[in-house]
Design a protein around this motif. Sequence first.
Motif, PDB file in Angstrom:
ATOM      1  N   GLN A  32      16.771  39.499  39.880  1.00 45.75           N
ATOM      2  CA  GLN A  32      18.106  40.535  39.724  1.00 45.75           C
ATOM      3  C   GLN A  32      19.237  39.848  40.333  1.00 45.75           C
ATOM      4  O   GLN A  32      19.829  40.102  41.359  1.00 45.75           O
ATOM      5  CB  GLN A  32      17.860  41.575  40.864  1.00 45.75           C
ATOM      6  N   TRP A  33      20.050  38.858  39.425  1.00 47.28           N
ATOM      7  CA  TRP A  33      21.141  38.161  39.745  1.00 47.28           C
ATOM      8  C   TRP A  33      21.827  37.855  38.535  1.00 47.28           C
ATOM      9  O   TRP A  33      20.915  37.553  37.440  1.00 47.28           O
ATOM     10  CB  TRP A  33      21.052  36.851  40.636  1.00 47.28           C
ATOM     11  N   ASP A  34      22.776  37.416  38.386  1.00 49.75           N
ATOM     12  CA  ASP A  34      23.699  36.781  37.427  1.00 49.75           C
ATOM     13  C   ASP A  34      24.680  35.809  38.304  1.00 49.75           C
ATOM     14  O   ASP A  34      24.382  35.524  39.396  1.00 49.75           O
ATOM     15  CB  ASP A  34      24.348  37.669  36.482  1.00 49.75           C
ATOM     16  N   TYR A  35      25.574  35.270  37.560  1.00 51.23           N
ATOM     17  CA  TYR A  35      26.429  34.035  38.327  1.00 51.23           C
ATOM     18  C   TYR A  35      27.492  34.696  39.181  1.00 51.23           C
ATOM     19  O   TYR A  35      27.750  33.891  40.066  1.00 51.23           O
ATOM     20  CB  TYR A  35      27.074  33.312  37.094  1.00 51.23           C
ATOM     21  N   GLU A  36      27.466  35.798  39.027  1.00 48.20           N
ATOM     22  CA  GLU A  36      28.555  36.500  40.060  1.00 48.20           C
ATOM     23  C   GLU A  36      27.898  37.649  41.131  1.00 48.20           C
ATOM     24  O   GLU A  36      28.378  37.913  41.967  1.00 48.20           O
ATOM     25  CB  GLU A  36      29.639  37.332  39.099  1.00 48.20           C
ATOM     26  N   ARG A  37      26.946  38.189  40.696  1.00 47.14           N
ATOM     27  CA  ARG A  37      26.140  39.355  41.429  1.00 47.14           C
ATOM     28  C   ARG A  37      24.897  38.942  41.944  1.00 47.14           C
ATOM     29  O   ARG A  37      24.028  38.288  41.155  1.00 47.14           O
ATOM     30  CB  ARG A  37      26.321  40.548  40.724  1.00 47.14           C
ATOM     31  N   VAL A  38      24.464  39.522  43.026  1.00 43.53           N
ATOM     32  CA  VAL A  38      22.845  39.473  43.609  1.00 43.53           C
ATOM     33  C   VAL A  38      22.588  40.818  43.862  1.00 43.53           C
ATOM     34  O   VAL A  38      23.114  41.745  44.621  1.00 43.53           O
ATOM     35  CB  VAL A  38      22.844  38.376  44.846  1.00 43.53           C
ATOM     36  N   THR A  39      21.267  40.993  43.722  1.00 37.08           N
ATOM     37  CA  THR A  39      20.499  42.173  44.277  1.00 37.08           C
ATOM     38  C   THR A  39      19.318  41.899  45.024  1.00 37.08           C
ATOM     39  O   THR A  39      18.565  41.099  44.053  1.00 37.08           O
ATOM     40  CB  THR A  39      20.289  43.245  43.010  1.00 37.08           C
ATOM     41  N   PHE A  40      19.217  42.068  46.178  1.00 41.15           N
ATOM     42  CA  PHE A  40      17.659  42.175  46.939  1.00 41.15           C
ATOM     43  C   PHE A  40      17.117  43.530  46.930  1.00 41.15           C
ATOM     44  O   PHE A  40      17.760  44.659  47.476  1.00 41.15           O
ATOM     45  CB  PHE A  40      18.071  41.604  48.360  1.00 41.15           C
ATOM     46  N   ASP A  41      15.883  43.615  46.579  1.00 44.54           N
ATOM     47  CA  ASP A  41      15.114  44.867  46.771  1.00 44.54           C
ATOM     48  C   ASP A  41      14.088  44.696  47.625  1.00 44.54           C
ATOM     49  O   ASP A  41      13.360  43.501  47.719  1.00 44.54           O
ATOM     50  CB  ASP A  41      14.525  45.089  45.246  1.00 44.54           C
ATOM     51  N   ARG A  42      13.545  45.890  48.262  1.00 43.03           N
ATOM     52  CA  ARG A  42      12.349  46.024  48.914  1.00 43.03           C
ATOM     53  C   ARG A  42      11.772  47.301  48.473  1.00 43.03           C
ATOM     54  O   ARG A  42      12.202  48.298  48.457  1.00 43.03           O
ATOM     55  CB  ARG A  42      12.607  46.056  50.587  1.00 43.03           C
ATOM     56  N   LYS A  43      10.376  47.139  48.192  1.00 46.88           N
ATOM     57  CA  LYS A  43       9.684  48.266  47.732  1.00 46.88           C
ATOM     58  C   LYS A  43       8.873  49.107  48.799  1.00 46.88           C
ATOM     59  O   LYS A  43       8.270  48.328  49.482  1.00 46.88           O
ATOM     60  CB  LYS A  43       8.763  47.492  46.558  1.00 46.88           C
ATOM     61  N   PHE A  44       8.951  50.112  48.722  1.00 43.10           N
ATOM     62  CA  PHE A  44       8.308  51.000  49.572  1.00 43.10           C
ATOM     63  C   PHE A  44       7.241  52.039  48.608  1.00 43.10           C
ATOM     64  O   PHE A  44       7.893  53.001  48.083  1.00 43.10           O
ATOM     65  CB  PHE A  44       8.881  51.997  50.503  1.00 43.10           C
ATOM     66  N   ASP A  45       5.729  51.848  48.987  1.00 35.67           N
ATOM     67  CA  ASP A  45       5.032  52.717  48.120  1.00 35.67           C
ATOM     68  C   ASP A  45       4.344  53.668  49.048  1.00 35.67           C
ATOM     69  O   ASP A  45       3.681  53.473  50.138  1.00 35.67           O
ATOM     70  CB  ASP A  45       3.940  51.987  47.649  1.00 35.67           C
ATOM     71  N   LEU A  46       4.906  54.855  48.954  1.00 35.52           N
ATOM     72  CA  LEU A  46       4.472  56.101  50.005  1.00 35.52           C
ATOM     73  C   LEU A  46       3.576  57.227  49.110  1.00 35.52           C
ATOM     74  O   LEU A  46       3.994  57.176  47.776  1.00 35.52           O
ATOM     75  CB  LEU A  46       5.849  56.691  50.345  1.00 35.52           C
ATOM     76  N   LYS A  47       3.197  57.997  49.729  1.00 39.43           N
ATOM     77  CA  LYS A  47       2.331  59.360  49.106  1.00 39.43           C
ATOM     78  C   LYS A  47       3.295  60.155  48.224  1.00 39.43           C
ATOM     79  O   LYS A  47       3.016  60.393  47.375  1.00 39.43           O
ATOM     80  CB  LYS A  47       1.633  59.908  50.018  1.00 39.43           C
ATOM     81  N   GLU A  48       4.472  59.953  48.829  1.00 35.58           N
ATOM     82  CA  GLU A  48       5.792  60.844  48.062  1.00 35.58           C
ATOM     83  C   GLU A  48       6.177  60.320  46.715  1.00 35.58           C
ATOM     84  O   GLU A  48       6.783  60.726  45.945  1.00 35.58           O
ATOM     85  CB  GLU A  48       7.019  61.056  48.831  1.00 35.58           C
ATOM     86  N   GLY A  49       6.032  58.881  46.517  1.00 33.37           N
ATOM     87  CA  GLY A  49       6.387  58.130  45.536  1.00 33.37           C
ATOM     88  C   GLY A  49       6.854  56.747  45.971  1.00 33.37           C
ATOM     89  O   GLY A  49       6.401  56.065  46.829  1.00 33.37           O
ATOM     90  N   THR A  50       7.259  56.155  44.722  1.00 31.91           N
ATOM     91  CA  THR A  50       7.924  54.503  45.134  1.00 31.91           C
ATOM     92  C   THR A  50       9.331  54.503  45.385  1.00 31.91           C
ATOM     93  O   THR A  50      10.096  55.084  44.299  1.00 31.91           O
ATOM     94  CB  THR A  50       7.440  53.817  43.926  1.00 31.91           C
ATOM     95  N   TYR A  51       9.777  53.974  46.292  1.00 30.83           N
ATOM     96  CA  TYR A  51      11.136  53.838  46.688  1.00 30.83           C
ATOM     97  C   TYR A  51      11.653  52.213  46.558  1.00 30.83           C
ATOM     98  O   TYR A  51      10.849  51.434  47.041  1.00 30.83           O
ATOM     99  CB  TYR A  51      11.643  54.471  47.980  1.00 30.83           C
ATOM    100  N   TYR A  52      12.766  52.156  46.483  1.00 28.73           N
ATOM    101  CA  TYR A  52      13.574  50.851  46.639  1.00 28.73           C
ATOM    102  C   TYR A  52      14.759  50.767  47.487  1.00 28.73           C
ATOM    103  O   TYR A  52      15.569  51.472  47.128  1.00 28.73           O
ATOM    104  CB  TYR A  52      14.114  50.275  45.309  1.00 28.73           C
ATOM    105  N   LEU A  53      14.576  49.966  48.546  1.00 31.70           N
ATOM    106  CA  LEU A  53      15.946  49.783  49.387  1.00 31.70           C
ATOM    107  C   LEU A  53      16.746  48.358  48.552  1.00 31.70           C
ATOM    108  O   LEU A  53      16.248  47.520  48.462  1.00 31.70           O
ATOM    109  CB  LEU A  53      15.606  49.321  50.722  1.00 31.70           C
TER     110      LEU A  53
END
Length: 119
Positions: A32-53
């Motif tokens: 998740q990056w290009d030459y100008e932008r970056v994105t850092f993700d943390r995945k959370f698998d919970l009983k309610e579903g999958t979430y990303y910070l």
Amino acid sequence: MKFENTGLENLRVDFDRLNYICRSHKLVLAGQWDYERVTFDRKFDLKEGTYYLRVLGYAVEGDVGSSEATIQLMSPLLGKYYYPHGVEYGEGESFPPSLIETCEKVLADLKNEIEQFTV
């Protein structure tokens, strides 16, 4: 969901240092990056579903691809994953309170560590 006033907004930090700090908090850069932008993700698998910070930033100096960049951070996001459409970050989403609390702690810890290395 957008996390406002985390203290991360407008911090500037060296890309390599940011990448190292984010990895220590289980935030992954992956592709998740290009030459100008970056994105850092943390995945959370919970009983309610999958979430990303998601922690976002963009290069104010240099080039992310060469790892020679100064990154300006932006407001982090929390989203819910829906198969097969992807992650929704809209304000209409509902998130478990324990997840929000965990994300706020991660972001506070991240801010405290990054502040030591701001440009």
